[in-house]
Scaffold this active site. Sequence first.
Site, short mmCIF file in Angstrom:
data_model
loop_
_atom_site.label_atom_id
_atom_site.label_comp_id
_atom_site.label_asym_id
_atom_site.label_seq_id
_atom_site.Cartn_x
_atom_site.Cartn_y
_atom_site.Cartn_z
N SER A 48 0.82 -0.90 0.07
CA SER A 48 0.07 0.09 0.10
C SER A 48 0.68 1.30 0.11
O SER A 48 1.03 1.48 1.01
CB SER A 48 -1.10 0.20 1.08
OG SER A 48 -2.01 1.80 1.17
N ARG A 49 0.94 2.19 -1.15
CA ARG A 49 1.95 3.14 -1.22
C ARG A 49 1.53 4.30 -0.54
O ARG A 49 2.22 5.21 -0.33
CB ARG A 49 1.93 3.57 -2.86
CG ARG A 49 2.64 2.20 -3.03
CD ARG A 49 3.58 2.29 -4.53
NE ARG A 49 3.43 0.81 -5.28
CZ ARG A 49 2.61 0.66 -6.65
NH1 ARG A 49 1.32 1.29 -6.56
NH2 ARG A 49 2.82 0.30 -7.23
N VAL A 50 0.29 4.56 0.28
CA VAL A 50 -0.15 5.24 0.66
C VAL A 50 0.79 5.61 2.35
O VAL A 50 0.62 5.88 2.12
CB VAL A 50 -1.26 5.21 0.90
CG1 VAL A 50 -1.89 6.91 1.89
CG2 VAL A 50 -1.85 6.04 -0.20
#
Length: 597
Positions: free
Chosen positions: A451-453
């Site tokens: 999850s790049r957030v």
Amino acid sequence: MSEKLDNGALKAVLRCVTEPSQDQLKGFRDFLQKKYKVADVLIEVRIEPAVHGGFILDVGSDEYDWSTRGRERQFENRIDAARQKAAAERSGKDIMSILRSAVDDFKVIAEKNEVGFVETAGDGIVTIKGLEHAQYGEIVLFENGVKGMVQNIGRDNIGAILFDEEGTIGEGSRVTGTGKRAGIVCSEEYIGRVVNALGAPIDGGPALESGEYRPIEEPAPGIVDRKSVSEPLQTGILSIDSMFPIGRGQRELIIGDRQTGKTSIAIDTILNQKGQNCICIYVAIGQKASTVATLVNTLRTHGAMDYSIVVCSTASDPAPLQYVAPYAATSLAEYFMHKGKDVLIVYDDLSKHAVAYRALSLLLGRSPGREAYPGDVFYLHSRLLERSSRLSDELGGGSITALPIIETQDGDVSAYIPTNVISITDGQIFLESDLFFEGQRPAVNVGLSVSRVGGAAQTKAMKKASGSLRIDLAQYRDMQVFTQFSSDLDEATTNQLRQGAALMELLKQPLEHPMSMADEVITLVAGEGKKFMNLPVKQVKDYQGRLLAYFAEHHPEIASEITKTGRLEDVQKDAILKVCDEFDAISSKAEAAPAEQ
Ligand code: ATP
Ligand code: MG
């Protein structure tokens, strides 16, 4: 004044370049019958190349002009009138602007009156001639009442997709433009309903009429209109909330082979939004109607329909409907987002969406590219997913969180559509068949998911509790493979394997059992504190259940404090570990007791 024959029939002359079709003739006859209120109409057809295109209908002294020549003449007349007006006024206003407004006025009139004819029709696609002012995305209306949407603007004709069965549409059928872009009427009333791709209810309930009309295609909010993602959207699934947190406004892809629990993750996430102030929209694209019915039933039983909408285009719907469904649903989501609400939208699934679009494009005669998809298939999904965002406070602070689903073939994430959507989204949850069949469900592959957030979308408590979970699990998987065949392991390795196995077991979660954030935190703290390591693997889940029940019954203040503050202080961590020991002592005593008797 009209012209009547002796027998009372009305006589009319139709001038045109090519012979009209039977359908067209019937159309003219109906028109005349209505207009002159006569039962009998006799139409004489005269072929006149001077007409240029279209038709002129003469009835006595009345003339109805639908011809190209007529339009040209009308245009000339208007320009003449404008020129004379400018000359007469001599007001200093420049003649160009007067002429320009005359041209603009004429455009409006021409567009309104334009009537085109179907050239070819079949497979939900028609090509139309004569609608010269139609725009991309405009709704066109056929004479049998069916609606279509313009998708292709060619040099000599336009291509449109039909939203309904073709019915009587055939070569020569009349079409008119509506000047309106395809859209959906949005309102609060949609909540709790099951609707089709165009927003019409299909759950047997009352019609949805009033509301705000929003086009199905809208530009995504710009950078200035957005705010960064910082609020979590709890899925209630331990493995996701702890390692791949999803934030409100994020786009997280769920990807995996068929039957690996993709839909289940999305549905559990929807169930977990109860009381979280989040509206959920589930978009079924190309699914079996029976699957959707079961799903709606699940949502209903858990009371999730109170805050959900199901937009459904099943496998039996025509490809155009499957193609527009996610866009229409996103417009609905935007309606709520602009009202400052948080929305979760699930696209199940975009692989089938791409396939529907491929079918359309091939039928429209566009050239196929890789895997026979048209060249703009990336744009198909990027313009859809880009609309998910979190709006700035000035715009109300609403958000759309998207969970698109992609089905892979044999775990191949490097196929065309999967790579496209992976690159558009802010991360993916990769579900693996092998894990699924081993019984590790949900089958989240820790190594390939991301999850790049990142941590911004996690509560502080969850961030602290999950600590090194991801690394521990990755190491465990590596070591497990490595030590598979070795019999003689040192103690440190054995412990690491046992701890890993216990953690994996903790991450298993049955369907329809989302966990609260506090329970997740307690489980993680206990897990990282090695409180499950010494149990036989098979007993871990049962022990976890009893432990959480013990917490709820005897120490509810711990969970309520975590929920309230969203934080996990060291004192609380110690308190959790202490309660775990307390529970351990009680349960081992209880186990020992029957043996003593
Ligand atoms: P499809 O490719 O057909 O859309 P899918 O990937 O969406 O399938 P699901 O329909 O969600 O998969 O799940 C497939 C099966 O696995 C279902 O029968 C479901 O009950 C079961 N399943 C999914 N998740 C779990 C879970 N966590 N625990 C137990 N069973 C599960
Ligand atoms: Mg599914």
